[in-house]
Design a protein around this motif. Structure first.
Motif, PDB file in Angstrom:
ATOM      1  N   MET A  71       0.950  -1.299   0.003  1.00  0.00           N
ATOM      2  CA  MET A  71       0.024   0.011   0.127  1.00  0.00           C
ATOM      3  C   MET A  71       0.834   1.251   0.093  1.00  0.00           C
ATOM      4  O   MET A  71       0.631   2.343  -0.669  1.00  0.00           O
ATOM      5  N   GLU A  72       2.152   0.952   0.820  1.00  0.00           N
ATOM      6  CA  GLU A  72       2.917   2.319   0.787  1.00  0.00           C
ATOM      7  C   GLU A  72       3.643   2.520  -0.419  1.00  0.00           C
ATOM      8  O   GLU A  72       3.586   4.090  -0.592  1.00  0.00           O
ATOM      9  N   GLU A  73       3.630   1.772  -1.321  1.00  0.00           N
ATOM     10  CA  GLU A  73       3.987   1.909  -2.779  1.00  0.00           C
ATOM     11  C   GLU A  73       3.163   2.557  -3.603  1.00  0.00           C
ATOM     12  O   GLU A  73       3.756   2.768  -4.775  1.00  0.00           O
ATOM     13  N   PHE A  74       1.959   2.380  -3.453  1.00  0.00           N
ATOM     14  CA  PHE A  74       0.862   2.714  -4.307  1.00  0.00           C
ATOM     15  C   PHE A  74       0.792   4.375  -4.687  1.00  0.00           C
ATOM     16  O   PHE A  74       0.856   5.236  -3.523  1.00  0.00           O
ATOM     17  N   ASP A  75       0.807   4.552  -5.795  1.00  0.00           N
ATOM     18  CA  ASP A  75       0.666   6.124  -6.214  1.00  0.00           C
ATOM     19  C   ASP A  75      -0.876   6.536  -6.263  1.00  0.00           C
ATOM     20  O   ASP A  75      -1.489   6.342  -7.144  1.00  0.00           O
ATOM     21  N   CYS A  76      -1.315   7.305  -5.202  1.00  0.00           N
ATOM     22  CA  CYS A  76      -2.597   7.649  -4.989  1.00  0.00           C
ATOM     23  C   CYS A  76      -3.120   8.734  -6.069  1.00  0.00           C
ATOM     24  O   CYS A  76      -4.291   8.854  -6.523  1.00  0.00           O
ATOM     25  N   SER A  77      -2.050   9.187  -6.843  1.00  0.00           N
ATOM     26  CA  SER A  77      -2.522  10.329  -7.984  1.00  0.00           C
ATOM     27  C   SER A  77      -3.098   9.344  -9.209  1.00  0.00           C
ATOM     28  O   SER A  77      -3.563  10.140 -10.085  1.00  0.00           O
ATOM     29  N   GLN A  78      -3.085   8.186  -9.213  1.00  0.00           N
ATOM     30  CA  GLN A  78      -3.635   7.205 -10.197  1.00  0.00           C
ATOM     31  C   GLN A  78      -5.226   7.345 -10.134  1.00  0.00           C
ATOM     32  O   GLN A  78      -5.759   6.864 -10.858  1.00  0.00           O
ATOM     33  N   LEU A  79      -5.537   7.480  -8.737  1.00  0.00           N
ATOM     34  CA  LEU A  79      -7.094   7.392  -8.376  1.00  0.00           C
ATOM     35  C   LEU A  79      -7.762   8.562  -9.013  1.00  0.00           C
ATOM     36  O   LEU A  79      -7.174   9.870  -9.067  1.00  0.00           O
TER      37      LEU A  79
END
Length: 233
Positions: A71-79
């Motif tokens: 989860m820490e590696e996930f790029d939230c800007s993709q949402l």
């Protein structure tokens, strides 16, 4: 190794408490004022931690993740704006598994759906849940082969035991009537009993492009989104 150490290791092996054989490390870290009860407690803590780590490794191996993402590696800007980081934190708590809810991830390629599904699967494993990761096309092939080889019941039981089934990439290949019915049964059997994550590039209105048995599509979506307002994401 002296006779005492050898005897301790033998007893530790027979009693299936291997961490106790490392008692010297506990003694080195212990406070000089610690009594026997304190030392025993530290040994028991070490054994518990070791068992939890081993169980977690077994769950991760059994899950069959193609690779590991967190989860820490996930790029939230993709949402998109409809999905907030706070909502991701809610999913990461894995409460949806406890509540037997489903998660449907719909979006264009490259938006991190598989990454997020794996990350949630890893969170679930660390919390003690039994997880299975399956590519949708691969699973349909496995189901057909299992039926041809009279192993379908065994495979279905394995899938049913998973607290969380991740069905990845329900998008790229269409399924014939036989495959459609087998996949439908897997999802239907899990409805309101355990959780499923589905990743797909297609909105529900396009799912008729995937399944030859188009009359089944509405029922399939219904199983995945039962009580949509409260129990599916």
């Amino acid at each position: 190794m002296n006779a005492t150490d050898e005897l301790i290791r033998l007893y530790a092996k027979q009693l299936k408490i291997p961490s106790f054989a490392e008692y010297k490390e506990v003694l080195r870290q212990a406070d000089p004022s610690d009594g026997f009860a304190d030392l025993l407690l530290e040994l028991m803590k070490a054994e518990t931690a070791s068992r939890q780590e081993n169980q977690n490794r077994r769950r991760l191996k059994a899950a069959g993740f193609p690779y590991l993402k967190t989860m820490e590696e996930f790029d939230c800007s993709q949402l998109n704006d409809a999905v907030s980081p706070l909502f991701l934190q809610e999913l990461a708590s894995c409460q949806f598994i406890q509540n037997r809810q489903n998660v449907i991830m719909i979006g264009n390629p490259g938006r991190g759906k598989t990454h997020l599904a794996i990350a949630l699967g890893l969170k679930a494993c660390t919390q003690g849940y039994h997880v299975l990761f399956k590519n949708a096309a691969t699973l349909s092939t496995e189901l057909c082969e299992a039926k041809d080889n009279y192993r379908l019941g065994k495979l279905e039981r394995t899938l049913a035991k998973a607290d969380l089934l991740i069905l990845d990439e329900l998008s790229y290949l269409s399924f014939n009537r036989h495959q459609s019915e087998l996949l439908f049964k897997v999802i239907s059997d899990r409805s309101e009993k355990s959780s499923t994550i589905v990743t797909t590039n297609l909105p529900f209105s396009k799912w008729t492009d995937l399944f030859e048995n188009t009359t089944m599509v509405a029922a399939l979506i219904d199983r995945l989104t039962f009580r949509m307002n409260g129990d599916s994401y």
